[in-house]
Motif scaffolding. Structure first.
Motif, PDB file in Angstrom:
ATOM      1  N   ALA A   1      12.474 -12.621   1.790  1.00  0.00           N
ATOM      2  CA  ALA A   1      10.977 -13.013   1.380  1.00  0.00           C
ATOM      3  C   ALA A   1      10.305 -11.991   2.346  1.00  0.00           C
ATOM      4  CB  ALA A   1      10.442 -14.051   1.492  1.00  0.00           C
ATOM      5  N   SER A   2      10.729 -11.943   3.762  1.00  0.00           N
ATOM      6  CA  SER A   2       9.906 -11.301   4.911  1.00  0.00           C
ATOM      7  C   SER A   2       9.884  -9.648   4.819  1.00  0.00           C
ATOM      8  CB  SER A   2      10.598 -11.753   6.315  1.00  0.00           C
ATOM      9  OG  SER A   2      10.362 -13.320   6.414  1.00  0.00           O
ATOM     10  N   VAL A   3      11.151  -9.371   4.147  1.00  0.00           N
ATOM     11  CA  VAL A   3      11.420  -8.031   3.998  1.00  0.00           C
ATOM     12  C   VAL A   3      10.502  -7.516   2.876  1.00  0.00           C
ATOM     13  CG1 VAL A   3      13.117  -6.115   3.471  1.00  0.00           C
ATOM     14  CG2 VAL A   3      13.592  -7.860   5.107  1.00  0.00           C
ATOM     15  N   ARG A   4      10.657  -8.220   1.825  1.00  0.00           N
ATOM     16  CA  ARG A   4       9.829  -7.803   0.622  1.00  0.00           C
ATOM     17  C   ARG A   4       8.269  -7.807   1.002  1.00  0.00           C
ATOM     18  NH1 ARG A   4      13.012 -11.805  -2.011  1.00  0.00           N
ATOM     19  NH2 ARG A   4      11.223 -13.125  -2.406  1.00  0.00           N
ATOM     20  N   PHE A   5       7.900  -8.711   1.691  1.00  0.00           N
ATOM     21  CA  PHE A   5       6.556  -8.838   2.117  1.00  0.00           C
ATOM     22  C   PHE A   5       6.117  -7.563   2.953  1.00  0.00           C
ATOM     23  CE2 PHE A   5       3.124  -9.619   5.425  1.00  0.00           C
ATOM     24  CZ  PHE A   5       2.144 -10.084   4.307  1.00  0.00           C
ATOM     25  N   ALA A   6       6.808  -7.187   4.018  1.00  0.00           N
ATOM     26  CA  ALA A   6       6.849  -6.120   4.978  1.00  0.00           C
ATOM     27  C   ALA A   6       6.724  -4.767   4.018  1.00  0.00           C
ATOM     28  CB  ALA A   6       7.763  -5.986   5.970  1.00  0.00           C
ATOM     29  N   ARG A   7       7.622  -4.466   2.994  1.00  0.00           N
ATOM     30  CA  ARG A   7       7.783  -3.528   2.411  1.00  0.00           C
ATOM     31  C   ARG A   7       6.336  -3.334   1.332  1.00  0.00           C
ATOM     32  NH1 ARG A   7      13.510  -1.334   0.712  1.00  0.00           N
ATOM     33  NH2 ARG A   7      14.625  -1.473   2.787  1.00  0.00           N
ATOM     34  N   TRP A   8       6.193  -4.438   0.938  1.00  0.00           N
ATOM     35  CA  TRP A   8       4.780  -4.263  -0.038  1.00  0.00           C
ATOM     36  C   TRP A   8       3.727  -3.899   0.669  1.00  0.00           C
ATOM     37  CZ3 TRP A   8       0.703  -7.535   0.825  1.00  0.00           C
ATOM     38  CH2 TRP A   8      -0.393  -7.350   0.198  1.00  0.00           C
ATOM     39  N   LEU A   9       3.483  -4.663   1.597  1.00  0.00           N
ATOM     40  CA  LEU A   9       2.330  -4.279   2.778  1.00  0.00           C
ATOM     41  C   LEU A   9       2.136  -2.911   3.140  1.00  0.00           C
ATOM     42  CD1 LEU A   9      -0.193  -5.209   4.068  1.00  0.00           C
ATOM     43  CD2 LEU A   9       0.974  -6.005   6.015  1.00  0.00           C
ATOM     44  N   LEU A  10       3.360  -2.321   3.624  1.00  0.00           N
ATOM     45  CA  LEU A  10       3.453  -0.929   3.976  1.00  0.00           C
ATOM     46  C   LEU A  10       3.089   0.011   2.700  1.00  0.00           C
ATOM     47  CD1 LEU A  10       6.386  -1.163   6.314  1.00  0.00           C
ATOM     48  CD2 LEU A  10       4.429  -0.290   7.115  1.00  0.00           C
ATOM     49  N   ALA A  11       3.453  -0.330   1.770  1.00  0.00           N
ATOM     50  CA  ALA A  11       3.271   0.471   0.694  1.00  0.00           C
ATOM     51  C   ALA A  11       1.889   0.507   0.164  1.00  0.00           C
ATOM     52  CB  ALA A  11       4.019   0.139  -0.608  1.00  0.00           C
ATOM     53  N   GLU A  12       0.992  -0.865   0.242  1.00  0.00           N
ATOM     54  CA  GLU A  12      -0.183  -0.975  -0.169  1.00  0.00           C
ATOM     55  C   GLU A  12      -1.309  -0.364   1.061  1.00  0.00           C
ATOM     56  OE1 GLU A  12      -1.638  -2.284  -2.950  1.00  0.00           O
ATOM     57  OE2 GLU A  12       0.498  -2.167  -3.921  1.00  0.00           O
ATOM     58  N   LEU A  13      -0.657  -0.346   2.309  1.00  0.00           N
ATOM     59  CA  LEU A  13      -1.761  -0.114   3.328  1.00  0.00           C
ATOM     60  C   LEU A  13      -1.986   1.567   3.137  1.00  0.00           C
ATOM     61  CD1 LEU A  13      -2.900  -1.547   5.819  1.00  0.00           C
ATOM     62  CD2 LEU A  13      -0.894  -0.481   7.066  1.00  0.00           C
ATOM     63  N   PRO A  14      -3.382   2.069   3.319  1.00  0.00           N
ATOM     64  CA  PRO A  14      -3.732   3.361   3.468  1.00  0.00           C
ATOM     65  C   PRO A  14      -3.186   4.056   4.638  1.00  0.00           C
ATOM     66  CG  PRO A  14      -5.802   2.150   2.956  1.00  0.00           C
ATOM     67  CD  PRO A  14      -4.463   0.981   3.421  1.00  0.00           C
ATOM     68  N   ALA A  15      -2.664   5.223   4.328  1.00  0.00           N
ATOM     69  CA  ALA A  15      -2.038   6.065   5.263  1.00  0.00           C
ATOM     70  C   ALA A  15      -2.855   6.481   6.530  1.00  0.00           C
ATOM     71  CB  ALA A  15      -1.445   7.428   4.627  1.00  0.00           C
ATOM     72  N   ASP A  16      -4.402   6.483   6.135  1.00  0.00           N
ATOM     73  CA  ASP A  16      -5.153   6.884   7.252  1.00  0.00           C
ATOM     74  C   ASP A  16      -5.995   5.568   7.715  1.00  0.00           C
ATOM     75  OD1 ASP A  16      -6.695   6.565   4.941  1.00  0.00           O
ATOM     76  OD2 ASP A  16      -7.981   8.121   5.188  1.00  0.00           O
ATOM     77  N   ALA A  17      -5.523   4.187   7.319  1.00  0.00           N
ATOM     78  CA  ALA A  17      -6.321   3.176   7.803  1.00  0.00           C
ATOM     79  C   ALA A  17      -5.466   2.028   8.109  1.00  0.00           C
ATOM     80  CB  ALA A  17      -7.397   3.018   6.854  1.00  0.00           C
ATOM     81  N   ASP A  18      -5.617   1.158   8.859  1.00  0.00           N
ATOM     82  CA  ASP A  18      -4.769   0.147   9.294  1.00  0.00           C
ATOM     83  C   ASP A  18      -5.396  -1.386   8.529  1.00  0.00           C
ATOM     84  OD1 ASP A  18      -3.246   1.406  10.916  1.00  0.00           O
ATOM     85  OD2 ASP A  18      -4.915   1.398  12.425  1.00  0.00           O
ATOM     86  N   GLU A  19      -6.458  -1.215   7.704  1.00  0.00           N
ATOM     87  CA  GLU A  19      -6.848  -2.544   7.177  1.00  0.00           C
ATOM     88  C   GLU A  19      -6.820  -2.285   5.571  1.00  0.00           C
ATOM     89  OE1 GLU A  19     -10.331  -4.645   9.021  1.00  0.00           O
ATOM     90  OE2 GLU A  19     -11.230  -4.016   7.282  1.00  0.00           O
TER      91      GLU A  19
END
Length: 212
Positions: free
Chosen positions: A136-154
């Protein structure tokens, strides 16, 4: 997008507007599949129900997206999932039989549609691998990285947290534990629907993506 002006006119003449309130169902699993849908506004969730009545979200559909069009090629005549509105939504219901007949007259349009469906299929296969092989932790991390804009941290979550948890096959309490642990570690902070990432490298390590 690949439709000609004549084809768009034909589609408009036969399409219907559907308006749903938040929580209202559009169709249930095994209902006759007479239409596929374009989301003009709002949010739709596609899901299946287990024998125990537990909901498993299959896909989340937002404005500008279509769903259920693959049924034109499957020949089953039934929806394999349920669909309901997460928020007030306006949809265009497109007559599947007439659209399929139009595709027979336009091979270029047919191939364009099949290309889009193939891309979605490959994305879903990759998601199945992710769900089957990782915690679950790996899935969450991968999802968040995929959703996070490349030029922003929010990131502003476009969907309720419980809905996103179901989409990742994570229980809501597990989602809360993961976000709380990452917040305690200084990797990210959560405020309502806002997630701010402070350490992308730590997220990549958690998602086992350092070598990608």
């Amino acid at each position: 997008a690949p439709l000609s002006d004549e084809e768009i006119g034909r589609l408009r003449a036969r399409a219907q507007i559907r308006r749903l309130k938040a929580g209202q169902w559009l169709f249930a699993q095994d209902d006759p599949a007479e239409h596929f849908f374009f989301v003009h506004s709002g949010q739709i969730r596609l899901f299946r129900l287990s024998a125990e009545g537990e909901e498993k979200i299959i896909e989340l559909i937002g404005p500008g997206q279509t769903f259920a069009e693959a049924l034109m090629f499957m020949g089953t005549g039934r929806y394999p999932v349920c669909a309901a509105a997460l928020s007030s939504s306006e949809l265009l219901a497109i007559d599947a039989t007439d659209f399929a007949a139009m595709l027979r007259d336009s091979p270029d349009t047919c191939f364009a549609l099949l290309g889009g469906l193939s891309q979605r299929l490959h994305a879903l296969i990759a998601e199945i691998d992710n769900l089957a092989l990782h915690s679950a932790s790996v899935r969450f991390a991968r999802w968040l990285l995929a959703e996070l804009p490349a030029d922003a941290d929010e990131l502003t979550l476009a969907w309720p947290k419980a809905t996103l948890a179901s989409r990742l096959t994570i229980k809501p309490e597990t989602w809360s534990r993961i976000t709380r642990r990452l917040s305690d570690q200084g990797v990210m902070t959560v405020s309502g629907q806002q997630i701010r990432v402070h350490d992308r490298c730590a997220l990549r390590r958690l998602g086992e993506l350092d070598d990608l």
